[in-house]
Design a protein around this motif. Structure first.
Motif, PDB file in Angstrom:
ATOM      1  N   GLU A  60       0.837  -1.177  -0.044  1.00 22.30           N
ATOM      2  CA  GLU A  60      -0.111   0.214   0.032  1.00 22.30           C
ATOM      3  C   GLU A  60       0.822   1.247  -0.123  1.00 22.30           C
ATOM      4  OE1 GLU A  60      -3.539   0.893   2.879  1.00 22.30           O
ATOM      5  OE2 GLU A  60      -1.343   1.832   3.629  1.00 22.30           O
ATOM      6  N   ARG A 108      -6.679  -3.531  -5.399  1.00 20.11           N
ATOM      7  CA  ARG A 108      -6.911  -3.949  -3.783  1.00 20.11           C
ATOM      8  C   ARG A 108      -7.837  -4.565  -3.460  1.00 20.11           C
ATOM      9  NH1 ARG A 108      -5.142  -0.003   1.130  1.00 20.11           N
ATOM     10  NH2 ARG A 108      -4.594  -1.813   2.452  1.00 20.11           N
ATOM     11  N   ASP A 159      -2.837  -6.228  -4.229  1.00 18.00           N
ATOM     12  CA  ASP A 159      -3.006  -6.697  -2.853  1.00 18.00           C
ATOM     13  C   ASP A 159      -4.040  -7.575  -2.867  1.00 18.00           C
ATOM     14  OD1 ASP A 159      -2.437  -6.841  -0.479  1.00 18.00           O
ATOM     15  OD2 ASP A 159      -3.608  -5.246   0.374  1.00 18.00           O
TER      16      ASP A 159
END
Length: 244
Positions: A60, A108, A159
């Motif tokens: 991140e 993400r 992610d």
């Protein structure tokens, strides 16, 4: 594309002299506390480790340092539903090649629903295959993003993309990633998936209580545990389910 042009992102360093206290979050996370620098593969770099090991925190921070929204999307995605990201990005120094990527995306899993809602609200669906992401399953919407939104010549940070993908879809994702690599793209991916981790020649960083170190695919816990379970699944189930 020459080596000098790619990877777009060559290295990240922690500006340790600017950190006041390594006992506070996120600097107290062992992987961050011991971080000096990481070098990235021109094609694919993986972060692996247990939950809480810091891999998502670092991926991140890298994404935010490159101008991406901490909740995901392109650099033009400015929505915010909650401010939960750390300030780690402010303490990272990134080293890049002279050539800038022409495309980029931060995928993400944790906040993809929020991004899909925004795309519906603004009516921008052409980049995702022309269909509402909410009218597709989670896995379908992920694949729509991978196949339609990512155009090549890009820096793509992910992610846990496997969170919505079946094993078959994870294999399809490898094919899509490989095609984008051939189109001069670079990936940095935090994952738990032993399928994604099998991508050949990738650099794999293991996040642990002792810091971050590079490992081979066969030496990752993800590969070893999955292999042992599948080879001895009946015995493993007996052990896992037996009474104390």
């Amino acid at each position: 594309m020459s080596f000098e042009e790619k990877p777009y992102l060559r290295e990240v360093r922690l500006k340790r002299d600017e950190v006041d206290n390594f006992d506070v979050y996120p600097f107290c996370i062992p992987a961050v506390k011991e971080l000096e620098f990481l070098e990235f593969h021109p094609d694919v770099t993986f972060f692996v480790g247990e939950n809480g090991s810091g891999k998502s925190t670092l991926v991140e921070a890298i994404a935010v340092s490159q101008g991406f929204n901490p909740e995901g999307g392109t650099k033009q995605s400015t929505f915010s539903t909650s401010r939960t990201h750390s300030e780690l990005h402010q303490f990272l120094k990134t080293i890049k090649s002279f050539k800038k990527p022409r495309d980029g995306y931060f995928l993400r899993a944790e906040s993809f629903y929020n991004l899909a809602t925004l795309m519906d609200e603004v009516g921008y669906l052409s980049g995702y295959g022309g269909k509402s992401l909410h009218e597709q399953s989670h896995g379908e919407s992920f694949m729509a993003t991978l196949l339609n939104k990512l155009r090549g010549n890009g820096l793509y940070i992910m992610d846990e993309p496997e969170a919505a993908l079946s094993p078959a879809r994870q294999m399809a994702a490898i094919s899509a990633i490989h095609q984008l690599v051939h189109e001069n793209s670079q990936f940095i991916i935090a994952t738990h998936s032993p399928i994604l981790l099998a991508y050949p020649r990738a650099k794999i960083y293991q996040f642990s209580e002792s810091g971050i170190y590079e490992v081979s695919y066969e030496d990752t816990e993800h590969f070893e545990i999955t292999r042992d379970f599948l080879n001895r699944h009946e015995e493993m189930m007996r052990i896992l389910m037996e009474d104390d």
